[in-house]
Design a protein around this motif. Structure first.
Motif, PDB file in Angstrom:
ATOM      1  N   PRO A 279     -51.443   8.137  24.445  1.00  0.00           N
ATOM      2  CA  PRO A 279     -52.170   6.886  24.642  1.00  0.00           C
ATOM      3  C   PRO A 279     -51.366   5.670  24.178  1.00  0.00           C
ATOM      4  O   PRO A 279     -50.744   5.678  23.114  1.00  0.00           O
ATOM      5  CB  PRO A 279     -53.424   7.072  23.780  1.00  0.00           C
ATOM      6  CG  PRO A 279     -53.584   8.555  23.649  1.00  0.00           C
ATOM      7  CD  PRO A 279     -52.200   9.109  23.629  1.00  0.00           C
ATOM      8  N   LEU A 280     -51.407   4.610  25.000  1.00  0.00           N
ATOM      9  CA  LEU A 280     -50.736   3.345  24.699  1.00  0.00           C
ATOM     10  C   LEU A 280     -51.734   2.227  24.931  1.00  0.00           C
ATOM     11  O   LEU A 280     -52.249   2.060  26.036  1.00  0.00           O
ATOM     12  CB  LEU A 280     -49.512   3.162  25.593  1.00  0.00           C
ATOM     13  CG  LEU A 280     -48.806   1.794  25.531  1.00  0.00           C
ATOM     14  CD1 LEU A 280     -48.239   1.518  24.144  1.00  0.00           C
ATOM     15  CD2 LEU A 280     -47.691   1.724  26.589  1.00  0.00           C
ATOM     16  N   VAL A 281     -52.017   1.468  23.889  1.00  0.00           N
ATOM     17  CA  VAL A 281     -52.969   0.359  23.944  1.00  0.00           C
ATOM     18  C   VAL A 281     -52.203  -0.937  24.166  1.00  0.00           C
ATOM     19  O   VAL A 281     -51.128  -1.140  23.585  1.00  0.00           O
ATOM     20  CB  VAL A 281     -53.793   0.285  22.641  1.00  0.00           C
ATOM     21  CG1 VAL A 281     -54.726  -0.912  22.647  1.00  0.00           C
ATOM     22  CG2 VAL A 281     -54.572   1.587  22.431  1.00  0.00           C
ATOM     23  N   VAL A 282     -52.783  -1.804  25.000  1.00  0.00           N
ATOM     24  CA  VAL A 282     -52.207  -3.128  25.233  1.00  0.00           C
ATOM     25  C   VAL A 282     -53.289  -4.160  24.933  1.00  0.00           C
ATOM     26  O   VAL A 282     -54.388  -4.110  25.497  1.00  0.00           O
ATOM     27  CB  VAL A 282     -51.721  -3.279  26.688  1.00  0.00           C
ATOM     28  CG1 VAL A 282     -51.157  -4.677  26.913  1.00  0.00           C
ATOM     29  CG2 VAL A 282     -50.675  -2.232  27.029  1.00  0.00           C
ATOM     30  N   THR A 283     -52.988  -5.098  24.031  1.00  0.00           N
ATOM     31  CA  THR A 283     -53.888  -6.203  23.731  1.00  0.00           C
ATOM     32  C   THR A 283     -53.155  -7.507  24.037  1.00  0.00           C
ATOM     33  O   THR A 283     -51.944  -7.499  24.290  1.00  0.00           O
ATOM     34  CB  THR A 283     -54.325  -6.191  22.250  1.00  0.00           C
ATOM     35  OG1 THR A 283     -53.312  -6.794  21.440  1.00  0.00           O
ATOM     36  CG2 THR A 283     -54.604  -4.769  21.755  1.00  0.00           C
ATOM     37  N   PRO A 284     -53.838  -8.643  24.030  1.00  0.00           N
ATOM     38  CA  PRO A 284     -53.125  -9.903  24.252  1.00  0.00           C
ATOM     39  C   PRO A 284     -52.013 -10.163  23.238  1.00  0.00           C
ATOM     40  O   PRO A 284     -51.048 -10.862  23.548  1.00  0.00           O
ATOM     41  CB  PRO A 284     -54.238 -10.957  24.141  1.00  0.00           C
ATOM     42  CG  PRO A 284     -55.479 -10.229  24.545  1.00  0.00           C
ATOM     43  CD  PRO A 284     -55.303  -8.842  23.982  1.00  0.00           C
ATOM     44  N   GLU A 285     -52.119  -9.574  22.061  1.00  0.00           N
ATOM     45  CA  GLU A 285     -51.147  -9.828  20.998  1.00  0.00           C
ATOM     46  C   GLU A 285     -50.168  -8.687  20.757  1.00  0.00           C
ATOM     47  O   GLU A 285     -49.041  -8.916  20.307  1.00  0.00           O
ATOM     48  CB  GLU A 285     -51.885 -10.102  19.675  1.00  0.00           C
ATOM     49  CG  GLU A 285     -52.791 -11.308  19.706  1.00  0.00           C
ATOM     50  CD  GLU A 285     -53.683 -11.354  18.474  1.00  0.00           C
ATOM     51  OE1 GLU A 285     -53.409 -12.192  17.605  1.00  0.00           O
ATOM     52  OE2 GLU A 285     -54.638 -10.544  18.397  1.00  0.00           O
ATOM     53  N   TYR A 286     -50.583  -7.470  21.055  1.00  0.00           N
ATOM     54  CA  TYR A 286     -49.797  -6.313  20.617  1.00  0.00           C
ATOM     55  C   TYR A 286     -49.584  -5.293  21.736  1.00  0.00           C
ATOM     56  O   TYR A 286     -50.435  -5.110  22.615  1.00  0.00           O
ATOM     57  CB  TYR A 286     -50.518  -5.576  19.479  1.00  0.00           C
ATOM     58  CG  TYR A 286     -50.783  -6.389  18.238  1.00  0.00           C
ATOM     59  CD1 TYR A 286     -49.739  -6.731  17.381  1.00  0.00           C
ATOM     60  CD2 TYR A 286     -52.070  -6.797  17.911  1.00  0.00           C
ATOM     61  CE1 TYR A 286     -49.978  -7.468  16.230  1.00  0.00           C
ATOM     62  CE2 TYR A 286     -52.322  -7.533  16.762  1.00  0.00           C
ATOM     63  CZ  TYR A 286     -51.277  -7.863  15.924  1.00  0.00           C
ATOM     64  OH  TYR A 286     -51.507  -8.588  14.787  1.00  0.00           O
ATOM     65  N   LEU A 287     -48.456  -4.595  21.657  1.00  0.00           N
ATOM     66  CA  LEU A 287     -48.281  -3.294  22.289  1.00  0.00           C
ATOM     67  C   LEU A 287     -48.516  -2.260  21.197  1.00  0.00           C
ATOM     68  O   LEU A 287     -47.947  -2.368  20.096  1.00  0.00           O
ATOM     69  CB  LEU A 287     -46.873  -3.152  22.860  1.00  0.00           C
ATOM     70  CG  LEU A 287     -46.511  -4.085  24.023  1.00  0.00           C
ATOM     71  CD1 LEU A 287     -45.032  -3.967  24.353  1.00  0.00           C
ATOM     72  CD2 LEU A 287     -47.360  -3.757  25.247  1.00  0.00           C
ATOM     73  N   VAL A 288     -49.318  -1.237  21.501  1.00  0.00           N
ATOM     74  CA  VAL A 288     -49.799  -0.345  20.449  1.00  0.00           C
ATOM     75  C   VAL A 288     -49.590   1.115  20.852  1.00  0.00           C
ATOM     76  O   VAL A 288     -50.479   1.758  21.418  1.00  0.00           O
ATOM     77  CB  VAL A 288     -51.287  -0.607  20.145  1.00  0.00           C
ATOM     78  CG1 VAL A 288     -51.735   0.206  18.928  1.00  0.00           C
ATOM     79  CG2 VAL A 288     -51.546  -2.088  19.914  1.00  0.00           C
ATOM     80  N   PRO A 289     -48.410   1.659  20.588  1.00  0.00           N
ATOM     81  CA  PRO A 289     -48.221   3.093  20.781  1.00  0.00           C
ATOM     82  C   PRO A 289     -48.932   3.877  19.683  1.00  0.00           C
ATOM     83  O   PRO A 289     -49.223   3.346  18.600  1.00  0.00           O
ATOM     84  CB  PRO A 289     -46.708   3.266  20.694  1.00  0.00           C
ATOM     85  CG  PRO A 289     -46.250   2.125  19.841  1.00  0.00           C
ATOM     86  CD  PRO A 289     -47.193   0.985  20.113  1.00  0.00           C
ATOM     87  N   THR A 290     -49.212   5.140  19.968  1.00  0.00           N
ATOM     88  CA  THR A 290     -49.991   5.958  19.050  1.00  0.00           C
ATOM     89  C   THR A 290     -49.242   7.231  18.687  1.00  0.00           C
ATOM     90  O   THR A 290     -48.323   7.661  19.391  1.00  0.00           O
ATOM     91  CB  THR A 290     -51.345   6.340  19.671  1.00  0.00           C
ATOM     92  OG1 THR A 290     -51.111   7.053  20.886  1.00  0.00           O
ATOM     93  CG2 THR A 290     -52.185   5.111  19.959  1.00  0.00           C
ATOM     94  N   GLY A 291     -49.644   7.831  17.586  1.00  0.00           N
ATOM     95  CA  GLY A 291     -49.150   9.145  17.177  1.00  0.00           C
ATOM     96  C   GLY A 291     -50.309  10.012  16.767  1.00  0.00           C
ATOM     97  O   GLY A 291     -51.235   9.543  16.085  1.00  0.00           O
ATOM     98  N   LEU A 292     -50.286  11.268  17.182  1.00  0.00           N
ATOM     99  CA  LEU A 292     -51.400  12.186  16.932  1.00  0.00           C
ATOM    100  C   LEU A 292     -50.879  13.507  16.369  1.00  0.00           C
ATOM    101  O   LEU A 292     -49.892  14.052  16.863  1.00  0.00           O
ATOM    102  CB  LEU A 292     -52.163  12.465  18.237  1.00  0.00           C
ATOM    103  CG  LEU A 292     -52.791  11.257  18.930  1.00  0.00           C
ATOM    104  CD1 LEU A 292     -53.233  11.625  20.340  1.00  0.00           C
ATOM    105  CD2 LEU A 292     -53.971  10.729  18.116  1.00  0.00           C
TER     106      LEU A 292
END
Length: 360
Positions: free
Chosen positions: A284-297
């Motif tokens: 999963p990779l989250v994109v917000t107006p301010e951030y790119l947000v990679p995840t680790g599980l």
């Protein structure tokens, strides 16, 4: 204490949205996630906007009586503020105690999606369906298993919604039966967004994975997006586990669980475009107006951090041309690695990479 809910109206099933997906016994899974063998309950073109009525599992579960009307009546909720779809699912579906708690709506076929592509789910609007939610600690789980719950029974704390000048707030009693309360801002999001896995076995709804699922990243509020690596043809997307508010960690076991009407856009990002924009995305990779947000599980929190760091390095290398050693240095200087949750069997960590740092 009893909260005054008399001024509220529930968002019951039914919508004039162009494409609407209700939660019914025929359109949900309870405690499992879709796999490749599942037939879609809805089929849309890439770029379609869908309004989905999602349901919280609180008040539906067997250890709560599997009777939402009775469960919420004990908290002073009148029948008209209990969702009709929740009542129907609790009455018509059997919940297997070996499965997860979540009511998951879908799958939705996004035509043309293929393994190697990404599915982008844009969160356009999240409308609370009821003016209350529940925070639960049960099954000897949460961040302090064996210590909480303090007795043999599950603990479910009722919280109301209060409208203030600066937005909605959650209101939770400081002690059982007390009129003293704690207030906290609401930031609704969907704890579960995902794509079907390959094969014929439906995954348990609790642990997240490369398919997304129960990732519980609280950044996924209105105006953000989630990118997921497609596992099967047409993606077979699904959503659920609606939250009104959650702290990073979700330490009790649940957030403030409460039903949402979600308006979402489902778009296919072809493999070639995905590689150019994000590199190889393995989770999963989250994109917000301010951030790119990679995840680790991972089941191990240290390993989850390591996975998130590796994903962040590869993202910086692919998108901004950073060499990997400099990317690691940048992350150490400028990026927060936050704990998404520690309670879903597989723990989650997410990295907040500021997009503005690369504007120059």
């Amino acid at each position: 204490m009893r909260f005054d809910l008399s001024s509220w109206t529930a968002v019951q099933p039914g919508s004039d949205a162009e494409t609407y997906l209700p939660s019914t016994p025929e359109t949900v899974l309870w405690g499992r996630l879709p796999c490749a063998d599942d037939e879609p309950v809805l089929s849309v073109a890439s770029g379609a906007v869908v309004t989905v009525d999602t349901l919280s599992h609180e008040g539906l579960l067997p250890d709560q009586g599997q009777d939402p009307l009775a469960f919420f009546a004990r908290e002073g909720v009148p029948p008209q503020l209990v969702l009709e779809d929740a009542v129907r699912i609790a009455a018509e579906r059997v919940h297997d105690e070996a499965d997860g708690p979540h009511v998951v709506t879908g799958p939705i076929a996004v035509r043309g999606a293929r393994p190697g592509d990404l599915l982008r789910i844009d969160v356009l609007e999240l409308e609370p369906r009821v003016p209350y939610g529940v925070v639960s600690n049960r099954h000897g789980r949460g961040a302090l298993p064996g210590e909480y719950p303090e007795g043999p029974d599950a603990v479910s704390v009722f919280a109301a919604v209060e409208e203030r000048d600066d937005g909605w707030a959650g209101v939770l009693p400081r002690r059982a039966g007390s009129d003293a309360v704690a207030r906290f801002p609401l930031a609704p999001f969907l704890g579960i967004m995902g794509v079907a896995v390959a094969g014929r076995a439906r995954p348990h709804s609790v642990p997240p994975g490369a398919h997304g699922g129960n990732i519980d990243v609280k950044l996924l509020v209105e105006g953000t997006a989630l990118l997921l690596p497609v596992q099967v043809d047409d993606a077979l997307a699904y959503v659920g586990d609606p939250h009104f508010a959650q702290g990073d960690g979700e330490v009790a076991l649940t957030a403030m669980e409460a039903s949402l009407r979600a308006t979402l856009r489902f778009s296919v990002v072809p493999r070639s475009q995905a590689l150019e924009a994000y590199g190889v995305v393995t989770g999963p990779l989250v994109v917000t107006p301010e951030y790119l947000v990679p995840t680790g599980l991972s089941e191990d929190l240290d390993e989850a951090v390591q996975h998130a760091v590796r994903a962040a390095i590869e993202l910086l290398h692919a998108r901004f041309g950073m060499d990997r050693s400099n990317a690691l240095a940048y992350l150490s200087a400028a990026t927060d690695f936050d704990i998404s949750q520690v309670v879903d069997l597989v723990k989650g960590v997410h990295a907040k990479i500021r997009i503005a740092d690369f504007d120059a």
